[in-house]
Design an enzyme around this catalytic site. Structure first.
Site, PDB file in Angstrom:
ATOM      1  N   ASP A  22      36.767 -12.943 -27.850  1.00  0.00           N
ATOM      2  CA  ASP A  22      37.574 -12.218 -26.865  1.00  0.00           C
ATOM      3  C   ASP A  22      36.887 -10.912 -26.434  1.00  0.00           C
ATOM      4  O   ASP A  22      35.758 -10.624 -26.825  1.00  0.00           O
ATOM      5  CB  ASP A  22      38.960 -11.955 -27.451  1.00  0.00           C
TER       6      ASP A  22
ATOM      7  N   ASP B 275      44.669 -14.362 -18.458  1.00  0.00           N
ATOM      8  CA  ASP B 275      45.461 -15.244 -19.310  1.00  0.00           C
ATOM      9  C   ASP B 275      46.453 -16.062 -18.492  1.00  0.00           C
ATOM     10  O   ASP B 275      47.077 -15.566 -17.548  1.00  0.00           O
ATOM     11  CB  ASP B 275      46.236 -14.425 -20.340  1.00  0.00           C
TER      12      ASP B 275
ATOM     13  N   GLU C 205      36.057 -13.515 -21.729  1.00  0.00           N
ATOM     14  CA  GLU C 205      36.087 -12.176 -21.133  1.00  0.00           C
ATOM     15  C   GLU C 205      36.846 -12.172 -19.820  1.00  0.00           C
ATOM     16  O   GLU C 205      36.700 -11.266 -19.004  1.00  0.00           O
ATOM     17  CB  GLU C 205      34.676 -11.606 -20.988  1.00  0.00           C
ATOM     18  N   TRP C 206      37.672 -13.212 -19.613  1.00  0.00           N
ATOM     19  CA  TRP C 206      38.690 -13.272 -18.552  1.00  0.00           C
ATOM     20  C   TRP C 206      38.094 -13.335 -17.139  1.00  0.00           C
ATOM     21  O   TRP C 206      38.765 -13.018 -16.152  1.00  0.00           O
ATOM     22  CB  TRP C 206      39.674 -12.103 -18.648  1.00  0.00           C
ATOM     23  N   GLY C 207      36.813 -13.726 -17.045  1.00  0.00           N
ATOM     24  CA  GLY C 207      36.177 -13.811 -15.732  1.00  0.00           C
ATOM     25  C   GLY C 207      35.796 -12.471 -15.152  1.00  0.00           C
ATOM     26  O   GLY C 207      35.364 -12.389 -13.991  1.00  0.00           O
TER      27      GLY C 207
END
Length: 861
Positions: free
Chosen positions: A161, A220, A198-200
């Site tokens: 994460d 998310d 890393e959520w893009g």
């Protein structure tokens, strides 16, 4: 013979070698290289979506058991992954991560042995920062030790994460941090799938191939349709970046968690398979319903996802909320998905020439959800339900005469208003709607935009009109075609144009208009109308039927009271850029991408975020008297000038005149007495300016002007008198608070919070219990400073001050603002503890990232 003795030696050796080559075994061939790790998208389970921090050894073992007992293991699911909160909050004396002994009494290695014994693999969670998102030890600076630890335990999969990352925000930093763990994993010598999470943020699809096996492309996911639709829109265009060993990851699946319909969950599974996405289950498999297991276990869709070619489906078309994906398969077939993100039944079509299918006289279609097999000549088409997806496996067909033709049964239905009191047969009033490619925009905000509005106001003489369209896409003529409409009890459906035709050639359509009458007593809501087309096909005139369902939206006038207009869904909504955003600005093309509405420095927690080139239509039924609103251009994106106009039926009830950027909100008051239809229009010479309707309040019925605005809100902390004794829950983790005028949504002050990198809980125990009986949610307003922040809410209840938390970690970008919301039904308490809303003993909010964060107006609604 003597001449043979004279042959050169080299020739004799050559002859002997040739003979020996027939007698000797063939030389060993070089073994083909092994397939790459994660040659197909990983399949498995992760506990976070269903359980959050509530993870333990029993859950993981029982999930492994469920993989076996439900047949999901046989279907291809392999990884049982542990998410955040599995360790102690401090490392051990040797610097290693320590599994929480209360949660994992046999350690992670013991769980890994159990999972491996089932023929499955175990995953773990780590973070490329100093602490995880929930505040447990991160791996930044500890990559070598943590990778060796996980390998020693027998871990097969790492989700890595991005919280508390100490990043300067550059792509180079992201590459550096994630490469450090990649190299550390390599040095362990163990094969571990590496999932970059890393959520893009840094566009990992452009750099992560060769570093990770999969990478998150979005924020998310949440268990609701708006979230699913937004993520599909973000991930679908990234097909060129996926392939064997390197996959786009649109996040774990929510299927089975209860926030969406079965149709939406089937879309979830369909689009993940078409996008060659990892299939990571996020629901409790121990209690999963048969329907959930059937969706997750669809072997045909799994085969599409796991196809060895490893190609993500490409977007063939994407217009007005209708999308077509085309995915080649290893056996020469192609998977074609027809996806309808709109809120009404829509016919989605693509010609075979627009796909990668080779030329043929006909094509065989197998529906991967129903198993039905049909044939088409040159157009693949289906009437797809709202939020639904049809997936076909397609191949050329030599002889179509033995296969039933594909017949699409589409429909277009206007929003309906019940007839006049008395229940006579007067035609139901309907509102003509802006059209997106022939499909009406439904009675909720249109997520896809739709360009310049086409509505010119309601037509009071229009009847309730349903239009059906039966289209023959197969080779050969249909005979004896007839269509019927089955409406709810008490309703009537009367064909106005012919509903029968003796013959229907390939690509021909039988279109029928119907008048729909709805009894006056019908409540507002959504009502199914079942449509059936019957016909005969082929040389033997075999009988067949095709069916579909259209949802009728019935609207009624608002109830008495003063209420925020953002709590009422418009009948139709057209916006030039992205969707209408209730209670936030219109940030762009996606849902929930705006900030708190801010005009001329004034922040509003209620309102409608639109852009110029927008039109909103509401049904009032003559029962409302007034609309009061502020209007202006949002500070987040200067533009304009813009004009705002309120229409009462077709008459102008209020108009702003030109409004410019930076100007203070302009108040409008519109007299709506006797008005049936309310229209809000924002316009400018250039569409797309961020135009806000701030704090609009609609008054209906005979109510006093000073009556409370619904839904009622109760302020718990407003910080007008100071910090209101706010403190920190974990003193050792740090953080400070101070009153500040720099951000406020109520009064003139808010609270400035200096947060530690790993975060802390800010709030206070209460001197006397707080009674929130009747409240359904808690909220607070937040503005991030130079770094983004997570926002979360918790309460303590009862004499023991039991800690109850929702686990909804909402992210806010740097210098952005939003309202953080937690419903009481999302908050979980320890086993045996009931969340008694009449006995709240403390209220806390969580903030992190090591910078200044501003909050205000902690409230209950």
């Amino acid at each position: 013979m003597m001449r043979n003795r004279g042959r050169p030696v080299a020739a004799l050796v050559s002859s002997l070698a040739l003979c020996w080559s027939f007698l000797a075994p063939p030389a060993a061939q070089a073994a083909p290289p092994p397939p790459p790790l994660a040659a197909t998208p990983p399949m498995g389970f992760n506990n976070w979506n269903a359980f959050g921090c509530d993870v333990n050894e029993t859950l993981i073992k029982e999930t492994a058991d469920a993989f076996v007992s439900t047949g999901l293991k046989d279907a291809g699911y392999r990884y049982v992954n542990i998410d955040d909160c599995w360790s102690l909050r401090e490392r051990g004396p040797d610097g290693r991560l320590v599994p929480d002994p209360a949660k994992f009494p046999n350690g992670i290695k013991g769980v890994a042995n159990y999972v491996h014994g089932k023929g499955l693999k175990l995953g773990i969670y780590g973070d490329a920062g100093t602490k995880t998102c929930a505040g447990y030890p991160g791996s930044l600076g500890h990559e070598e030790l943590d990778a060796r630890t996980w390998a020693d335990w027998g871990v097969d999969y790492l989700k890595y994460d991005n919280c508390n990352n100490q990043s300067d925000g550059s792509q180079e930093d992201y590459i550096r941090r994630y490469t450090a763990m990649r190299q550390a994993l390599d040095r362990t010598g163990r094969s571990i799938v590496y999932s970059i999470c890393e959520w893009g943020t840094s566009r990992p699809w452009t750099w992560a191939k060769g570093i990770g096996h999969l990478w998150r492309t979005t924020g998310d996911i949440s268990d609701n349709w708006a979230s699913l639709r937004s993520i599909i829109r973000q991930n679908a265009p990234l097909a060129p970046y996926a392939g064997p060993g390197h996959w786009n990851d649109p996040d774990m699946m929510e299927i089975g968690n209860g926030g969406m319909t079965a149709t939406e969950y089937r879309t979830h599974m369909s689009m993940w398979a078409m996008m060659a996405a990892p299939l990571i289950i996020g629901t409790d498999l121990r209690t999963a319903s048969a329907e959930t297991l059937a969706i997750l276990g669809n072997r045909e869709l799994i085969a599409i996802d796991q196809d060895r070619l490893g190609v993500q489906g490409a977007v063939v078309s994407d217009e007005n909320g209708l999308m077509v994906l085309d995915k080649p398969l290893a056996n020469g077939d192609r998977a074609i998905a027809l996806y309808n993100s709109t809120d009404t039944l829509a016919t989605v079509s693509v010609t075979t020439g627009e796909t990668g299918l080779r030329d043929a006289g006909a094509y065989r279609l197998t529906d991967v959800w129903t198993g039905a097999t049909t044939q088409v000549k040159s157009t693949i088409s289906a009437a797809v339900p709202a939020h639904g997806t049809v997936v076909y496996r397609v191949r050329p067909l030599r002889d179509p005469t033995a296969v039933a033709p594909a017949v699409a049964l589409g429909a277009n239905l206007a929003t309906l208003v019940p007839g006049p009191a008395g229940g006579d047969s007067t035609p139901t009033t309907a509102v003509p709607q802006p059209t997106d490619g022939g499909a009406p925009v439904a009675a909720v905000p249109d997520p896809t935009g739709g360009g310049t509005p086409t509505t010119t106001g309601p037509d009071p003489t229009a009847g309730g009109t349903l239009t059906t369209a039966v289209t023959n896409r197969g080779v050969g003529t249909l005979r004896d075609v007839a269509v019927t409409a089955d409406v709810p009890e008490g309703w009537t459906a009367t064909p106005v144009t012919p509903a029968r035709r003796s013959r229907l050639a390939t690509d021909a359509t039988l279109e029928t208009r119907w008048r729909i009458d709805v009894p006056a007593s019908t409540p507002a809501g959504r009502y199914p109308i079942d449509l059936t087309a019957s016909y005969r096909w082929g040389p033997r005139h075999r009988p067949a039927t095709t069916s579909s369902q259209v949802i009728a939206t019935v609207v009624t006038a608002p109830e008495d009271g003063r209420r925020h207009l953002s709590t009422i869904s418009p009948v139709t909504s057209v916006n030039a850029t992205g969707p209408l955003e209730p209670d936030q600005s219109n940030g762009g093309a996606l849902e929930n991408d705006g900030n708190l509405i801010t005009i001329g420095g004034q922040v509003h927690t209620r309102g409608l975020g639109t852009t110029t080139g927008s039109e909103l239509l509401y049904y009032l039924g003559g029962r409302c008297s007034r609309l009061v609103t502020d209007v202006g251009i949002d500070d987040e994106a200067p533009g304009g000038p813009a004009t705002f106009t309120v229409y009462a039926d077709d008459a102008v009830a209020a108009a702003s005149g030109p409004v410019t950027s930076g100007e203070a909100p302009k108040p409008l008051t519109a007299d709506l007495t006797g008005t049936a239809w309310l229209r809000l229009v924002a316009e400018s010479e250039t569409t797309g300016t961020h135009a806000d309707w701030a704090s609009p309040v609609l008054t209906c019925g005979d109510v006093p002007d000073d009556s409370p605005v619904l839904p009622e809100s109760r302020t718990l902390f407003s910080f007008e008198s100071g910090t209101e004794d706010f403190t920190i829950a974990n003193p050792g983790d740090g953080g400070t608070v101070a009153q500040s005028p720099l951000f406020h949504t109520e009064g003139t002050n808010g609270l400035k919070v200096s947060t530690p990198v790993a975060g802390n809980w800010f709030g206070r125990p209460l001197a006397t219990p707080l009674d929130l009986t009747g409240a359904t949610m808690l909220k607070f307003d937040l503005k991030a400073g130079d770094a983004g922040t997570v926002g979360e809410i918790a309460v303590q209840v009862g004499e023991a001050f039991s800690w109850c938390q929702g686990g909804l970690w909402t992210w806010t970008n740097a210098h952005s603002s939003r309202t953080i919301t937690e419903r009481f039904d999302q908050i979980s308490c320890p086993t045996g503890i009931t969340l008694d809303r009449s006995d709240i003993r403390a209220v806390w909010v969580f903030l992190n990232t090591g910078g200044e964060v501003f909050i205000d107006n902690i409230r209950a609604e």
